[in-house]
Design a protein around this motif. Structure first.
Motif, PDB file in Angstrom:
ATOM      1  N   GLU A   1       3.266  10.649 -12.138  1.00 64.84           N
ATOM      2  CA  GLU A   1       2.119  10.227 -11.835  1.00 64.84           C
ATOM      3  C   GLU A   1       1.744  10.605 -10.399  1.00 64.84           C
ATOM      4  O   GLU A   1       2.750  10.701  -9.582  1.00 64.84           O
ATOM      5  CB  GLU A   1       2.089   8.551 -11.941  1.00 64.84           C
ATOM      6  N   THR A   2       0.550  10.320 -10.083  1.00 64.18           N
ATOM      7  CA  THR A   2       0.181  10.704  -8.766  1.00 64.18           C
ATOM      8  C   THR A   2       0.309   9.489  -7.698  1.00 64.18           C
ATOM      9  O   THR A   2       0.650   8.369  -8.252  1.00 64.18           O
ATOM     10  CB  THR A   2      -1.299  11.136  -8.568  1.00 64.18           C
ATOM     11  N   VAL A   3       0.220   9.639  -6.474  1.00 68.22           N
ATOM     12  CA  VAL A   3       0.472   8.618  -5.668  1.00 68.22           C
ATOM     13  C   VAL A   3      -0.510   7.425  -5.954  1.00 68.22           C
ATOM     14  O   VAL A   3      -0.174   6.240  -5.820  1.00 68.22           O
ATOM     15  CB  VAL A   3       0.154   9.160  -4.130  1.00 68.22           C
TER      16      VAL A   3
ATOM     17  N   ALA B   1     -10.463   1.258  -4.080  1.00 69.15           N
ATOM     18  CA  ALA B   1     -10.684   1.142  -2.333  1.00 69.15           C
ATOM     19  C   ALA B   1      -9.606   0.668  -1.908  1.00 69.15           C
ATOM     20  O   ALA B   1      -9.139   1.191  -0.852  1.00 69.15           O
ATOM     21  CB  ALA B   1     -11.978   0.869  -2.405  1.00 69.15           C
ATOM     22  N   LYS B   2      -9.213  -0.479  -2.387  1.00 67.48           N
ATOM     23  CA  LYS B   2      -8.099  -1.338  -1.913  1.00 67.48           C
ATOM     24  C   LYS B   2      -7.134  -0.518  -1.907  1.00 67.48           C
ATOM     25  O   LYS B   2      -6.151  -0.391  -0.911  1.00 67.48           O
ATOM     26  CB  LYS B   2      -8.079  -2.540  -2.631  1.00 67.48           C
ATOM     27  N   ALA B   3      -6.507   0.249  -2.938  1.00 67.91           N
ATOM     28  CA  ALA B   3      -5.371   0.856  -3.186  1.00 67.91           C
ATOM     29  C   ALA B   3      -5.403   2.199  -2.181  1.00 67.91           C
ATOM     30  O   ALA B   3      -4.393   2.433  -1.373  1.00 67.91           O
ATOM     31  CB  ALA B   3      -5.191   1.705  -4.593  1.00 67.91           C
ATOM     32  N   LYS B   4      -6.462   2.659  -1.741  1.00 67.40           N
ATOM     33  CA  LYS B   4      -6.432   3.827  -1.039  1.00 67.40           C
ATOM     34  C   LYS B   4      -6.221   3.367   0.462  1.00 67.40           C
ATOM     35  O   LYS B   4      -5.397   3.975   1.247  1.00 67.40           O
ATOM     36  CB  LYS B   4      -7.995   4.480  -1.015  1.00 67.40           C
ATOM     37  N   LYS B   5      -6.794   2.161   0.809  1.00 66.31           N
ATOM     38  CA  LYS B   5      -6.843   1.617   2.197  1.00 66.31           C
ATOM     39  C   LYS B   5      -5.424   1.193   2.418  1.00 66.31           C
ATOM     40  O   LYS B   5      -4.920   1.560   3.378  1.00 66.31           O
ATOM     41  CB  LYS B   5      -7.568   0.406   2.470  1.00 66.31           C
ATOM     42  N   ILE B   6      -4.625   0.849   1.312  1.00 63.91           N
ATOM     43  CA  ILE B   6      -3.161   0.188   1.438  1.00 63.91           C
ATOM     44  C   ILE B   6      -2.527   1.664   1.829  1.00 63.91           C
ATOM     45  O   ILE B   6      -1.446   1.632   2.708  1.00 63.91           O
ATOM     46  CB  ILE B   6      -2.723  -0.380   0.268  1.00 63.91           C
ATOM     47  N   LEU B   7      -2.670   2.682   0.752  1.00 62.25           N
ATOM     48  CA  LEU B   7      -1.998   3.904   1.162  1.00 62.25           C
ATOM     49  C   LEU B   7      -2.017   4.497   2.370  1.00 62.25           C
ATOM     50  O   LEU B   7      -1.085   4.995   3.061  1.00 62.25           O
ATOM     51  CB  LEU B   7      -2.337   4.803  -0.149  1.00 62.25           C
ATOM     52  N   MET B   8      -3.227   4.581   3.076  1.00 54.62           N
ATOM     53  CA  MET B   8      -3.729   5.086   4.336  1.00 54.62           C
ATOM     54  C   MET B   8      -3.050   4.239   5.506  1.00 54.62           C
ATOM     55  O   MET B   8      -2.507   4.641   6.489  1.00 54.62           O
ATOM     56  CB  MET B   8      -4.890   5.176   4.545  1.00 54.62           C
ATOM     57  N   GLY B   9      -2.799   2.893   5.180  1.00 59.01           N
ATOM     58  CA  GLY B   9      -2.018   2.030   6.041  1.00 59.01           C
ATOM     59  C   GLY B   9      -0.651   2.315   6.154  1.00 59.01           C
ATOM     60  O   GLY B   9       0.113   2.241   7.089  1.00 59.01           O
TER      61      GLY B   9
ATOM     62  N   VAL C   1      -5.524  11.276   2.535  1.00 58.54           N
ATOM     63  CA  VAL C   1      -6.234  11.494   1.391  1.00 58.54           C
ATOM     64  C   VAL C   1      -6.025  12.481   0.565  1.00 58.54           C
ATOM     65  O   VAL C   1      -5.806  12.342  -0.721  1.00 58.54           O
ATOM     66  CB  VAL C   1      -7.972  11.712   1.773  1.00 58.54           C
ATOM     67  N   THR C   2      -5.545  13.710   1.254  1.00 54.46           N
ATOM     68  CA  THR C   2      -5.096  14.856   0.361  1.00 54.46           C
ATOM     69  C   THR C   2      -3.735  14.425  -0.339  1.00 54.46           C
ATOM     70  O   THR C   2      -3.280  15.449  -1.252  1.00 54.46           O
ATOM     71  CB  THR C   2      -4.750  16.026   1.326  1.00 54.46           C
ATOM     72  N   ASP C   3      -3.000  13.292  -0.127  1.00 56.87           N
ATOM     73  CA  ASP C   3      -1.869  13.068  -0.808  1.00 56.87           C
ATOM     74  C   ASP C   3      -2.136  12.321  -1.953  1.00 56.87           C
ATOM     75  O   ASP C   3      -1.199  12.187  -2.740  1.00 56.87           O
ATOM     76  CB  ASP C   3      -0.809  12.053   0.215  1.00 56.87           C
ATOM     77  N   PHE C   4      -3.416  11.545  -2.329  1.00 61.70           N
ATOM     78  CA  PHE C   4      -3.595  10.694  -3.232  1.00 61.70           C
ATOM     79  C   PHE C   4      -3.454  11.381  -4.685  1.00 61.70           C
ATOM     80  O   PHE C   4      -3.029  10.878  -5.516  1.00 61.70           O
ATOM     81  CB  PHE C   4      -5.092  10.219  -3.034  1.00 61.70           C
ATOM     82  N   ASP C   5      -3.603  12.698  -4.762  1.00 61.15           N
ATOM     83  CA  ASP C   5      -3.415  13.456  -5.774  1.00 61.15           C
ATOM     84  C   ASP C   5      -2.037  14.031  -6.138  1.00 61.15           C
ATOM     85  O   ASP C   5      -1.674  14.865  -7.134  1.00 61.15           O
ATOM     86  CB  ASP C   5      -4.599  14.614  -6.020  1.00 61.15           C
ATOM     87  N   ARG C   6      -1.192  13.958  -5.044  1.00 60.59           N
ATOM     88  CA  ARG C   6       0.091  14.656  -5.390  1.00 60.59           C
ATOM     89  C   ARG C   6       1.130  13.587  -6.286  1.00 60.59           C
ATOM     90  O   ARG C   6       0.990  12.439  -6.319  1.00 60.59           O
ATOM     91  CB  ARG C   6       0.869  14.450  -3.976  1.00 60.59           C
ATOM     92  N   LEU C   7       1.887  14.632  -6.972  1.00 59.53           N
ATOM     93  CA  LEU C   7       2.701  13.760  -8.042  1.00 59.53           C
ATOM     94  C   LEU C   7       3.966  13.208  -7.035  1.00 59.53           C
ATOM     95  O   LEU C   7       4.389  13.864  -6.121  1.00 59.53           O
ATOM     96  CB  LEU C   7       3.149  14.853  -8.778  1.00 59.53           C
TER      97      LEU C   7
ATOM     98  N   ARG D   1       7.331   4.351  -0.248  1.00 61.38           N
ATOM     99  CA  ARG D   1       5.890   3.643   0.151  1.00 61.38           C
ATOM    100  C   ARG D   1       4.823   3.740  -0.810  1.00 61.38           C
ATOM    101  O   ARG D   1       4.076   2.501  -0.882  1.00 61.38           O
ATOM    102  CB  ARG D   1       5.514   4.627   1.377  1.00 61.38           C
ATOM    103  N   ALA D   2       4.961   4.481  -1.849  1.00 61.01           N
ATOM    104  CA  ALA D   2       4.086   4.274  -3.145  1.00 61.01           C
ATOM    105  C   ALA D   2       4.236   3.046  -3.815  1.00 61.01           C
ATOM    106  O   ALA D   2       3.325   2.708  -4.326  1.00 61.01           O
ATOM    107  CB  ALA D   2       4.151   5.545  -3.906  1.00 61.01           C
ATOM    108  N   ALA D   3       5.781   2.910  -3.826  1.00 61.64           N
ATOM    109  CA  ALA D   3       5.926   1.539  -4.901  1.00 61.64           C
ATOM    110  C   ALA D   3       5.600   0.331  -4.165  1.00 61.64           C
ATOM    111  O   ALA D   3       5.085  -0.404  -4.465  1.00 61.64           O
ATOM    112  CB  ALA D   3       7.412   1.555  -4.986  1.00 61.64           C
ATOM    113  N   LEU D   4       5.553   0.429  -2.719  1.00 58.89           N
ATOM    114  CA  LEU D   4       5.190  -0.716  -1.886  1.00 58.89           C
ATOM    115  C   LEU D   4       3.634  -1.033  -1.876  1.00 58.89           C
ATOM    116  O   LEU D   4       3.078  -2.068  -2.188  1.00 58.89           O
ATOM    117  CB  LEU D   4       5.636  -0.495  -0.448  1.00 58.89           C
ATOM    118  N   ALA D   5       3.089   0.340  -2.030  1.00 58.96           N
ATOM    119  CA  ALA D   5       1.465   0.387  -2.193  1.00 58.96           C
ATOM    120  C   ALA D   5       1.073  -0.460  -3.637  1.00 58.96           C
ATOM    121  O   ALA D   5       0.437  -1.277  -3.395  1.00 58.96           O
ATOM    122  CB  ALA D   5       0.929   1.405  -1.995  1.00 58.96           C
TER     123      ALA D   5
END
Length: 178
Positions: free
Chosen positions: A79-81, A98-106, A111-117, A128-132
């Motif tokens: 799955e992706t980030v 939007a909440k998930a993206k905000k947490i990931l950025m924190g 933004v380019t990482d969101f679609d990375r596997l 970090r993704a698991a923490l998000a």
């Protein structure tokens, strides 16, 4: 939320707990600090029911929702980030995304990482993704086992601020006093 009474656990001659007690209620915040091998992760395993105590009782309030971040890397799937952060939301709406993206950025994802596997990332970034994912799910109780092991200064400061504003209960274990 959790009541622990008379907890006992030992491994051979090494006694980890002998009559331990803990009451964790909504909005309580505790940190258990101790050296490696002192039984901190074992306590979490007993709280989660994946390891049996030698004696005593662990009782959860009926319907309590807990989220657990293990010390070791969680399983990495295809799955992706962003999908990882939104796991548990079968059909996420715009607010959840939007909440998930905000947490990931924190946590210093770009933004380019969101679609990375996830399997393209190092173990630290996968954590970090698991923490998000855990923070997006908003459990009533966060059980965090060495949550800062994979965080640099910037995401660590963000995470500290996020925990301060989190209304849920928190039980964190660490071997670092700070």
């Amino acid at each position: 939320m959790i009541s622990v009474r008379g907890l006992k656990k030992s491994f051979g001659e090494q006694i980890l707990y002998d009559g331990a007690a803990l009451q964790l209620n909504a909005a309580d915040r505790y940190a258990l600090v101790g050296r490696n091998g002192a039984g901190k992760s074992t306590l979490f395993k007993m709280l989660l029911g994946t390891e049996e105590p030698d004696g005593g009782a662990v009782e959860w309030r009926r319907g309590a929702r807990a989220g657990y971040l293990p010390q070791e890397n969680p399983p990495i799937g295809p799955e992706t980030v962003l999908e990882t952060a939104l796991a548990g939301h079968s059909d996420p709406d715009g607010r959840e995304t939007a909440k998930a993206k905000k947490i990931l950025m924190g946590l210093c994802f770009q933004v380019t990482d969101f679609d990375r596997l996830l399997d393209e990332l190092s173990g630290g970034w996968a954590m970090r993704a698991a923490l998000a994912r855990l923070l997006v799910s908003e459990p009533e109780l966060l059980l965090l086992d060495e949550p800062t092991n994979h965080l640099d200064l910037s995401p660590l400061l963000w995470f500290q601020d996020d925990l301060k504003s989190n209304p849920g209960a928190l039980l964190m274990i660490s071997h670092h006093r700070a």
